[in-house]
Design an enzyme around this catalytic site. Structure first.
Site, PDB file in Angstrom:
ATOM      1  N   LYS A  89      32.218  35.211  35.469  1.00 23.27           N
ATOM      2  CA  LYS A  89      32.560  35.684  36.809  1.00 23.27           C
ATOM      3  C   LYS A  89      31.294  35.952  37.636  1.00 23.27           C
ATOM      4  CE  LYS A  89      36.953  37.781  35.329  1.00 23.27           C
ATOM      5  NZ  LYS A  89      37.783  39.014  35.360  1.00 23.27           N
TER       6      LYS A  89
ATOM      7  N   ASN B  50      34.103  42.611  35.093  1.00 24.53           N
ATOM      8  CA  ASN B  50      34.079  42.566  33.626  1.00 24.53           C
ATOM      9  C   ASN B  50      33.581  41.225  33.082  1.00 24.53           C
ATOM     10  OD1 ASN B  50      36.306  41.046  34.210  1.00 24.53           O
ATOM     11  ND2 ASN B  50      37.786  42.397  33.212  1.00 24.53           N
TER      12      ASN B  50
ATOM     13  N   HIS C 262      36.328  35.735  32.138  1.00 20.65           N
ATOM     14  CA  HIS C 262      37.774  35.505  32.099  1.00 20.65           C
ATOM     15  C   HIS C 262      38.091  34.612  30.914  1.00 20.65           C
ATOM     16  CE1 HIS C 262      41.836  34.313  33.277  1.00 20.65           C
ATOM     17  NE2 HIS C 262      41.479  33.104  32.872  1.00 20.65           N
TER      18      HIS C 262
ATOM     19  N   GLU D 145      45.443  26.872  33.845  1.00 24.16           N
ATOM     20  CA  GLU D 145      44.095  27.240  34.306  1.00 24.16           C
ATOM     21  C   GLU D 145      43.083  26.091  34.127  1.00 24.16           C
ATOM     22  OE1 GLU D 145      43.259  30.930  32.277  1.00 24.16           O
ATOM     23  OE2 GLU D 145      44.610  32.050  33.582  1.00 24.16           O
TER      24      GLU D 145
HETATM   25  P1  ADP Z   1      42.160  40.026  31.577  1.00 19.62           P
HETATM   26  O1  ADP Z   1      41.064  39.408  32.425  1.00 19.62           O
HETATM   27  O2  ADP Z   1      41.593  40.847  30.455  1.00 19.62           O
HETATM   28  O3  ADP Z   1      43.173  39.013  31.109  1.00 19.62           O
HETATM   29  P2  ADP Z   1      44.177  40.918  33.514  1.00 19.62           P
HETATM   30  O4  ADP Z   1      44.753  39.548  33.420  1.00 19.62           O
HETATM   31  O5  ADP Z   1      45.074  42.080  33.299  1.00 19.62           O
HETATM   32  O6  ADP Z   1      42.929  41.088  32.502  1.00 19.62           O
HETATM   33  O7  ADP Z   1      43.503  41.117  34.941  1.00 19.62           O
HETATM   34  C1  ADP Z   1      42.785  40.068  35.545  1.00 19.62           C
HETATM   35  C2  ADP Z   1      41.513  40.636  36.120  1.00 19.62           C
HETATM   36  O8  ADP Z   1      41.836  41.542  37.173  1.00 19.62           O
HETATM   37  C3  ADP Z   1      40.661  41.473  35.161  1.00 19.62           C
HETATM   38  O9  ADP Z   1      39.849  40.695  34.309  1.00 19.62           O
HETATM   39  C4  ADP Z   1      39.854  42.314  36.114  1.00 19.62           C
HETATM   40  O10 ADP Z   1      38.771  41.576  36.698  1.00 19.62           O
HETATM   41  C5  ADP Z   1      40.886  42.609  37.197  1.00 19.62           C
HETATM   42  N1  ADP Z   1      41.621  43.866  36.950  1.00 19.62           N
HETATM   43  C6  ADP Z   1      42.558  44.098  35.992  1.00 19.62           C
HETATM   44  N2  ADP Z   1      43.035  45.344  36.060  1.00 19.62           N
HETATM   45  C7  ADP Z   1      42.373  45.931  37.100  1.00 19.62           C
HETATM   46  C8  ADP Z   1      42.410  47.236  37.692  1.00 19.62           C
HETATM   47  N3  ADP Z   1      43.236  48.187  37.237  1.00 19.62           N
HETATM   48  N4  ADP Z   1      41.591  47.463  38.734  1.00 19.62           N
HETATM   49  C9  ADP Z   1      40.768  46.505  39.217  1.00 19.62           C
HETATM   50  N5  ADP Z   1      40.693  45.261  38.722  1.00 19.62           N
HETATM   51  C10 ADP Z   1      41.477  44.978  37.663  1.00 19.62           C
HETATM   52 MG    MG Z   2      44.521  37.885  32.221  1.00 23.24          MG
END
Ligand code: ADP
Ligand code: MG
Length: 137
Positions: free
Chosen positions: A9, A112, A115, A126
């Protein structure tokens, strides 16, 4: 053999982590089947994360994903989807296990670093979103 979509990212690219992340995946037995650096448009980010469109963080997430270039990759190995998720760690780095990429490098639940697709159907969507068949080796 299974394929998954991985993204370094914009925060990961800004922190100069492309090499470290790619090395980790290669050390874990992944083959890089496709790779490209892109700067997502708002439309592209919204389409990629459409499953989250009703979430309160959707606008902030798409702003983040369009804030700079990112690296999109197709990773290939046995059990690629689950293995990638394991190496990434929990969405929130505060909850991520020791030794995971998010624990090592991520700042917070939104920024974070990486992805990874979460299931075979999402991986197929995707991968096709960013790559055509001829670009995957
Ligand atoms: P992952 O990337 O671990 O699969 P999700 O699919 O739940 O997580 O969420 C997609 C992305 O959205 C996350 O990687 C993060 O960048 C963002 N995100 C998720 N939850 C939150 C939150 N509560 N607040 C802000 N950003 C979030
Ligand atoms: Mg996800």
């Amino acid at each position: 053999m299974e394929r998954t979509l991985s993204i370094i990212k914009p925060d990961g690219v800004k922190k100069n982590l492309i090499g470290a992340v790619v090395k980790r995946f290669q050390d874990e037995g992944f083959k890089i089947a496709a790779m490209r650096m892109i700067h997502m448009s708002t439309r592209e980010a919204e389409g990629f994360y459409y499953v989250h469109k009703e979430r309160p963080f959707f606008g902030s997430l798409t702003d983040f994903m369009t804030s700079g270039p990112s690296v999109v990759m197709v990773l290939e190995r046995e059990n690629a989807i689950a293995k990638n998720r394991e190496i990434m760690g929990a969405t929130n780095p505060a909850d991520a296990a020791e030794g995971t990429l998010r624990k090592q490098y991520a700042d917070n639940i939104e920024n974070n670093i990486v992805h990874g697709s979460d299931a075979p159907e999402t991986a197929a969507f995707e991968i096709g979103y960013f790559f055509k068949g001829l670009e995957i080796f």
